[in-house]
Design a protein around this motif. Structure first.
Motif, PDB file in Angstrom:
ATOM      1  N   PHE A 133       0.825  -1.210   0.000  1.00 36.86           N
ATOM      2  CA  PHE A 133       0.000   0.000   0.000  1.00 36.86           C
ATOM      3  C   PHE A 133       0.863   1.265   0.000  1.00 36.86           C
ATOM      4  N   VAL A 134       1.875   1.254   0.867  1.00 39.10           N
ATOM      5  CA  VAL A 134       2.650   2.486   1.049  1.00 39.10           C
ATOM      6  C   VAL A 134       3.669   2.689  -0.076  1.00 39.10           C
ATOM      7  N   ASN A 135       4.318   1.583  -0.495  1.00 38.30           N
ATOM      8  CA  ASN A 135       5.432   1.743  -1.440  1.00 38.30           C
ATOM      9  C   ASN A 135       5.126   1.380  -2.888  1.00 38.30           C
ATOM     10  N   LEU A 139       0.723   6.483  -1.344  1.00 39.05           N
ATOM     11  CA  LEU A 139      -0.257   7.131  -0.475  1.00 39.05           C
ATOM     12  C   LEU A 139      -1.181   8.072  -1.249  1.00 39.05           C
ATOM     13  N   ASP A 140      -0.678   8.653  -2.331  1.00 38.50           N
ATOM     14  CA  ASP A 140      -1.519   9.569  -3.109  1.00 38.50           C
ATOM     15  C   ASP A 140      -2.700   8.823  -3.733  1.00 38.50           C
ATOM     16  N   THR A 141      -2.409   7.630  -4.292  1.00 33.47           N
ATOM     17  CA  THR A 141      -3.468   6.811  -4.893  1.00 33.47           C
ATOM     18  C   THR A 141      -4.486   6.416  -3.822  1.00 33.47           C
ATOM     19  N   ILE A 142      -3.977   6.033  -2.659  1.00 31.07           N
ATOM     20  CA  ILE A 142      -4.858   5.625  -1.563  1.00 31.07           C
ATOM     21  C   ILE A 142      -5.765   6.797  -1.181  1.00 31.07           C
ATOM     22  N   LYS A 143      -5.143   7.948  -1.036  1.00 31.75           N
ATOM     23  CA  LYS A 143      -5.871   9.153  -0.634  1.00 31.75           C
ATOM     24  C   LYS A 143      -7.002   9.434  -1.638  1.00 31.75           C
ATOM     25  N   ALA A 144      -6.679   9.240  -2.915  1.00 31.40           N
ATOM     26  CA  ALA A 144      -7.659   9.528  -3.966  1.00 31.40           C
ATOM     27  C   ALA A 144      -8.829   8.542  -3.911  1.00 31.40           C
ATOM     28  N   ARG A 145      -8.603   7.356  -3.380  1.00 33.47           N
ATOM     29  CA  ARG A 145      -9.638   6.324  -3.335  1.00 33.47           C
ATOM     30  C   ARG A 145     -10.572   6.516  -2.132  1.00 33.47           C
ATOM     31  N   VAL A 146     -10.149   7.312  -1.156  1.00 32.48           N
ATOM     32  CA  VAL A 146     -10.937   7.476   0.073  1.00 32.48           C
ATOM     33  C   VAL A 146     -12.238   8.218  -0.235  1.00 32.48           C
ATOM     34  N   GLU A 184      -2.921   8.760   8.018  1.00 31.26           N
ATOM     35  CA  GLU A 184      -3.055  10.153   7.557  1.00 31.26           C
ATOM     36  C   GLU A 184      -3.734  10.206   6.192  1.00 31.26           C
ATOM     37  N   ALA A 185      -3.300   9.300   5.297  1.00 27.82           N
ATOM     38  CA  ALA A 185      -3.863   9.282   3.949  1.00 27.82           C
ATOM     39  C   ALA A 185      -5.349   8.943   3.986  1.00 27.82           C
ATOM     40  N   LEU A 186      -5.749   8.164   5.007  1.00 26.86           N
ATOM     41  CA  LEU A 186      -7.161   7.792   5.130  1.00 26.86           C
ATOM     42  C   LEU A 186      -7.968   8.895   5.796  1.00 26.86           C
ATOM     43  N   GLY A 187      -7.280   9.964   6.190  1.00 23.25           N
ATOM     44  CA  GLY A 187      -7.967  11.092   6.815  1.00 23.25           C
ATOM     45  C   GLY A 187      -7.992  11.017   8.329  1.00 23.25           C
ATOM     46  N   GLY A 188      -7.394   9.989   8.901  1.00 26.23           N
ATOM     47  CA  GLY A 188      -7.377   9.835  10.353  1.00 26.23           C
ATOM     48  C   GLY A 188      -6.217  10.592  10.983  1.00 26.23           C
ATOM     49  N   GLU A 189      -6.171  10.487  12.311  1.00 28.26           N
ATOM     50  CA  GLU A 189      -5.151  11.239  13.050  1.00 28.26           C
ATOM     51  C   GLU A 189      -4.245  10.233  13.759  1.00 28.26           C
ATOM     52  N   PRO A 190      -2.984  10.099  13.336  1.00 28.98           N
ATOM     53  CA  PRO A 190      -2.122   9.115  13.993  1.00 28.98           C
ATOM     54  C   PRO A 190      -1.813   9.542  15.436  1.00 28.98           C
ATOM     55  N   VAL A 191      -1.867   8.576  16.340  1.00 25.48           N
ATOM     56  CA  VAL A 191      -1.490   8.849  17.732  1.00 25.48           C
ATOM     57  C   VAL A 191      -0.004   8.542  17.876  1.00 25.48           C
ATOM     58  N   ASP A 192       0.757   9.532  18.305  1.00 23.75           N
ATOM     59  CA  ASP A 192       2.183   9.278  18.499  1.00 23.75           C
ATOM     60  C   ASP A 192       2.368   8.578  19.835  1.00 23.75           C
ATOM     61  N   TRP A 193       2.931   7.418  19.809  1.00 17.48           N
ATOM     62  CA  TRP A 193       3.191   6.706  21.071  1.00 17.48           C
ATOM     63  C   TRP A 193       4.456   5.886  20.937  1.00 17.48           C
ATOM     64  N   PRO A 194       5.127   5.649  22.063  1.00 19.91           N
ATOM     65  CA  PRO A 194       6.441   5.006  21.973  1.00 19.91           C
ATOM     66  C   PRO A 194       6.369   3.483  21.986  1.00 19.91           C
TER      67      PRO A 194
END
Lengths: 303, 670
Positions: A133-135, A139-146, A184-194
């Motif tokens: 999906f990513v490589n 991500l642009d193609t994915i974003k366009a499909r959302v 992010e590409a799906l429009g969601g908000e990634p949670v930064d966590w360690p």
């Protein structure tokens, strides 16, 4: 683009929603998946620990079958096989390297394949769907499909250990990013966590439950604390551990840890607007729908 | 100096073979008396002996007596590597009246006894090597050493404490030194430190007087903001090309009054200050730090409006009474000649970003040790206050040792200085903030004068020591006390328990690394480096400041991680060795040069292009425009010999005849 598909045992049982959502998402992106015919156990975990050579032989048979199937029409083809289960992915990658090193045992495996009427030239490229999906798709193609962006949905991406360690084939070993960028590409908000790659407990949940549960609990607790609406995984065992024992964790650690835990492909399918039953959403123990529903119309539950 | 050779000219070879036991180094594996007996049977061998230590005085006398009494006119010693004792035995031959090049060594230690398991095999291999040497030495010719005068000046590359000390030592011995530093000021890493271990004396107090001595010494030419870009020549006569970067300020006119800095159109300092590792800010025109040497300002051309955009009120120019600002300055290349070079190019600290699990670059209050040196320093960005990014004082501080050291994933070696500087920082942090300080170490390594005592002192001061390599620095809290803190996770291996220590500040004790461009630098000077990138000394024990290239010496951490006392000691040693070379006034060159048989040369000039030392040219006066070798420049590498399509080039000590005889010797031995 045509891909071979190696589902492995989990995706035919506990990880069925992973299998369903992968097929649906690949189709939605115009990618063709053909299951490897007559595939067998990948040789993961128990086999690897008990008899390494047999484990490699099992894995190598799957590679040989993939190569034969993928080069049937075009001998020069370099078939790519999609392996969604993290354990299968790691074992197949390991076997690929093992055979390439050409030591004495690699010859034993080649001999074993020969007895079964097979051979392996090393042409198969093993790929995790996340990598594709990513490589490959991008991500642009994915974003366009959302069609239904996951607006405001806070997603904790949990990578687990096996898809990035030890080989780090497509992402960083200590701080992987690909799933977060996908969110992010799906429009969601990634949670930064360690804790993206911290142990989920693995098979300990079934053997030494006390240790396994605690490890899963640490992950859910921290994801919840950081305001995640959902945890997504790329591994059927991680998903199983994190989702199926939530009641026991809440009881033991006297703290509610209920949180939807989905496969990342399920979230993709939702953002693509695919029917929920095609994504196996009905099979989740902790339903995902309420978390997503709360976001619709741009409302944020934690606002 | 003329070498004796009359004795053997025209005589048939009378070879003496001497098999050395080297104590048990050789005799432990090789049956030396059997080998000597075998050698006696070889053609032209008139005497063959074995002896416990051929290199000892009695050993050498045995050879000399045979030369005098038995008419031995060729000598083969079977012992160690020629690197070790070739010179010894050549001199012994010469002292006995034999041309020193009538000598050949067979290496039966490094090439045989030390690397062969089986005794019988070792013995047979020794015989083969001796047979080869005997065949070869018969064809040796008497040769003369060459002598070249030595330029008396010395170039020192790098102006840290190593370069400063070496330059001052040479200058006070009366030699002229060019000290070349790529940064705008000398001082190196030491200038950034606050206190030095274990005595806690102030780094600036002991360093800055030496810096100003450099500036004022009549025998030192100081070129800062300059880099060596080319090196030609050989020991005794180097030509060093130096790139002088423009400061846009005339160094000879600037008095360092800093009026220009105040006047600059940028009212506030907004650019990262390199000297303070970005913890402080500076303007486009700046002096790196108050005691910078030379005490002059410079302008960053990427930030200065006049230089970057061409438009500025040029207030710096207006305010400068000395008219020292010069926007027209250009980079220029200057060349200096010297007899010797001392490399003192130092180190860089490990980049903590390479270990993401320690959170550097992710969590604001994770610092590297060098950054904390600046925080502790009174002339640093906080005026010596140890504070967090929000300005508050830390109540607890964790110091993580071995970051980028003793780690197979990064650098496998111990950086030697981190334990001690971590102790120093622990002491200073505790003293100035009263914080609880936790040291996470693998092993405490404090070998040095007063070092262990300093460690004891820290233990008594109540600093916590936890033995275990840190797993991660993170911010996921498990308990209310951990909320908002950085949590250091490590296994305390002394009690066998995983621990989580919440702290306000984490200091990563980063290790030492060769500079990123160390490999380019060592190629420039034609020296070698270890697989880790540290410059290699000629011998780890007995020639620690020389390199395999004559005339190039090493000082300080470019050779390996070193603390200040060791660096200064080594810099002094490098200065002394360089001095010994230039004071002698001449260097001896081995006569292993190439020569061209003019009658065979077709004048194709292949060799001219191949020669790495520009030692071959066309003889324009000759009828067929043949090539000739300049013996003074030839280093005896043999490249031209191999390249010549006509087989017209031969090399002294490596003639085709000698090499073929040697091969025949090995192969005909059964």
């Amino acid at each position: 683009m045509d891909y071979l598909y190696y589902p492995g045992c989990s995706l035919k049982s506990t990880g069925r929603p992973y299998d369903e959502s992968i097929r649906a998402v690949f189709q939605a992106l115009g990618l063709n998946l053909t299951e490897v015919e007559d595939w067998n156990c990948c040789g993961a975990t128990a086999y690897m620990a008990v008899n390494e050579l047999k484990a490699y032989a099992l894995a190598s048979r799957n590679l040989a079958l993939s190569e034969r199937q993928g080069t049937a029409n075009d001998p020069k083809a370099r078939p790519e096989v999609v392996v969604p289960c993290a354990a299968c992915y790691l074992v197949l990658c390991k076997a690929q390297r093992y055979l390439a090193e050409s030591n004495g045992n690699a010859q034993k495996i080649r001999d074993a394949l020969k007895v079964g009427g097979l051979k392996y030239k090393g042409k198969v490229k093993i790929r995790h769907p996340l990598d594709i999906f990513v490589n490959a798709v991008g991500l642009d193609t994915i974003k366009a499909r959302v069609t239904k962006p996951l607006q405001g949905l806070r997603v904790a991406s949990y990578y687990g250990c096996q898809i990035i360690r030890p080989y780090a084939t497509f992402d960083d070993q200590t701080n992987p990013q690909s799933m977060d960028r996908l969110v992010e590409a799906l429009g969601g908000e990634p949670v930064d966590w360690p804790l993206k790659t911290r142990c989920c407990g693995g098979s300990l949940t079934g053997t030494i439950e006390e240790v396994g549960l605690r490890l899963s609990y640490i992950l859910l607790r921290e994801a919840k604390k950081r305001g995640a609406d959902v945890v997504i995984t790329a591994c059927p065992l991680c998903q199983f551990n994190l989702e199926c024992y939530q009641d026991r964790m809440s009881q033991r650690f006297e703290e509610p840890v209920e949180l939807p835990v989905a496969f990342f492909t399920q979230l993709m399918g939702m953002a693509f607007g695919l029917p929920e039953n095609e994504l196996g959403l009905q099979r989740l123990f902790v339903p995902l729908r309420p978390a997503v529903a709360a976001q619709e119309g741009g409302q944020h539950v934690h606002a | 100096m003329s070498m004796p050779n009359a004795k053997t000219n025209g005589d048939a070879p009378r070879i003496g073979v001497y098999v050395c036991h080297c104590g048990i180094n050789i005799a432990g594996k090789v049956n030396c008396s059997e080998v000597a007996k075998f050698a006696a049977t070889l053609p032209n061998v008139v005497v063959s002996r074995d002896y416990k230590f051929m290199c000892s005085d009695p050993g050498q006398e045995i050879i000399q007596e045979d030369i005098r009494e038995r008419g031995v006119n060729r000598v083969v010693v079977a012992s160690c590597s020629p690197l070790m004792h070739e010179k010894t035995f050549r001199k012994a031959c010469m002292d006995a009246g034999l041309n020193p090049y009538y000598f050949q060594m067979a290496n039966i230690r490094e090439h045989v006894s030390w690397v062969t398991q089986d005794k019988a095999e070792a013995t047979e291999k020794s015989k083969a090597l001796i047979a080869a040497a005997v065949r070869r030495v018969g064809l040796h010719q008497p040769l003369e050493k060459r002598f070249v005068n030595v330029n008396q000046d010395v170039v020192v590359v790098g102006g840290g404490i190593a370069g400063i000390h070496a330059a001052l030592t040479l200058a006070s011995a009366g030699k002229h030194v060019y000290l070349i530093e790529r940064e705008p000021t000398i001082g190196g890493h030491m200038a950034k430190f606050d206190k030095t271990f274990p005595t806690l004396d102030c780094a600036a107090c002991i360093l800055t007087p030496k810096m100003s001595d450099v500036k004022s010494h009549p025998n030192i030419t100081l070129w800062t903001y300059s880099e060596v870009v080319g090196v030609d020549g050989f020991a005794g006569n180097f030509k060093v090309k130096v790139k002088r970067k423009p400061r846009y300020v005339k160094e000879e006119d600037c008095v360092g009054c800093l009026l220009c800095v105040d006047a600059c159109v940028f009212k506030n300092a907004k650019f990262d200050d390199e000297f303070n590792l970005g913890l402080g800010k500076r303007k486009p025109i700046y002096m790196p730090f108050p005691q910078a040497t030379p005490p002059v300002v410079l302008i960053d051309p990427t930030q200065c409006l006049r230089l970057a955009k061409g438009k500025c009120a040029e207030k710096c120019v207006t305010v400068c009474e000395k008219n020292a600002i010069d926007f027209t300055q250009q980079e220029k290349i200057e060349e200096v000649e010297c007899g010797a070079v001392i490399l003192a190019t130092g180190f860089q600290v490990f980049d903590a970003l390479r270990i993401p699990k320690y959170g550097y670059g992710k969590y604001a209050n994770v610092y590297t040790s060098l950054e904390v040196e600046r925080l502790v320093n009174a002339s640093g960005p906080t005026g010596g206050e140890i504070v967090l990014r929000d300005g508050s004082k830390p109540k607890s501080v964790g110091i993580v040792h071995c970051v980028g050291s003793r780690d197979k994933k990064t650098n496998d070696y111990c950086s030697r200085v981190c334990c001690m500087y971590s102790l120093k920082l622990a002491h200073l942090v505790k003293e100035r903030t009263g914080a609880e300080v936790y040291n996470f170490y693998i092993d405490m390594r404090t070998p040095g004068k007063g070092y262990e005592e300093f460690y004891d002192r820290l233990l008594e001061e109540g600093t916590h020591f936890i033995r275990g390599r840190v797993a991660e620095v993170t911010d996921w809290a498990m308990t209310p006390e951990e909320e908002g803190k950085l949590i250091i996770r490590a296994e305390d291996t002394l009690i066998g328990v995983p621990r989580r220590i919440p702290v306000d500040m984490v200091i990563l004790s980063v290790g030492l690394e060769p500079h990123a461009d160390a490999d380019a630098v060592r190629r420039l000077f034609g020296i070698s480096c270890s697989h880790q990138g540290w410059f290699t000394e000629r011998h780890p024990k007995l020639a620690p400041v020389s390199t395999a290239t004559d005339g190039i010496f090493l000082a300080g951490a470019c050779q390996g991680p070193k603390d200040i006392p060791d660096t200064v000691a080594q810099a002094g040693a490098a200065a002394a060795e360089a001095l010994a070379m230039v004071v002698r006034g001449h260097v001896e060159l081995e006569p292993n040069t190439a020569y061209i048989h003019a009658e065979l040369c077709s004048g194709c000039r292949t060799c001219i292009g191949m020669c790495p030392y520009n030692a071959i040219r066309t003889d324009e006066t000759s009828e067929f425009q043949v090539s000739v070798v300049n013996e003074a420049l030839c280093k005896g590498c043999g490249t031209c010999v191999a390249a010549c399509p006509s087989g017209a080039i031969e090399q002294n000590l490596f003639t085709d005849g000698q090499i073929f005889e040697e091969i025949e010797g090995v192969l005909s031995y059964v």
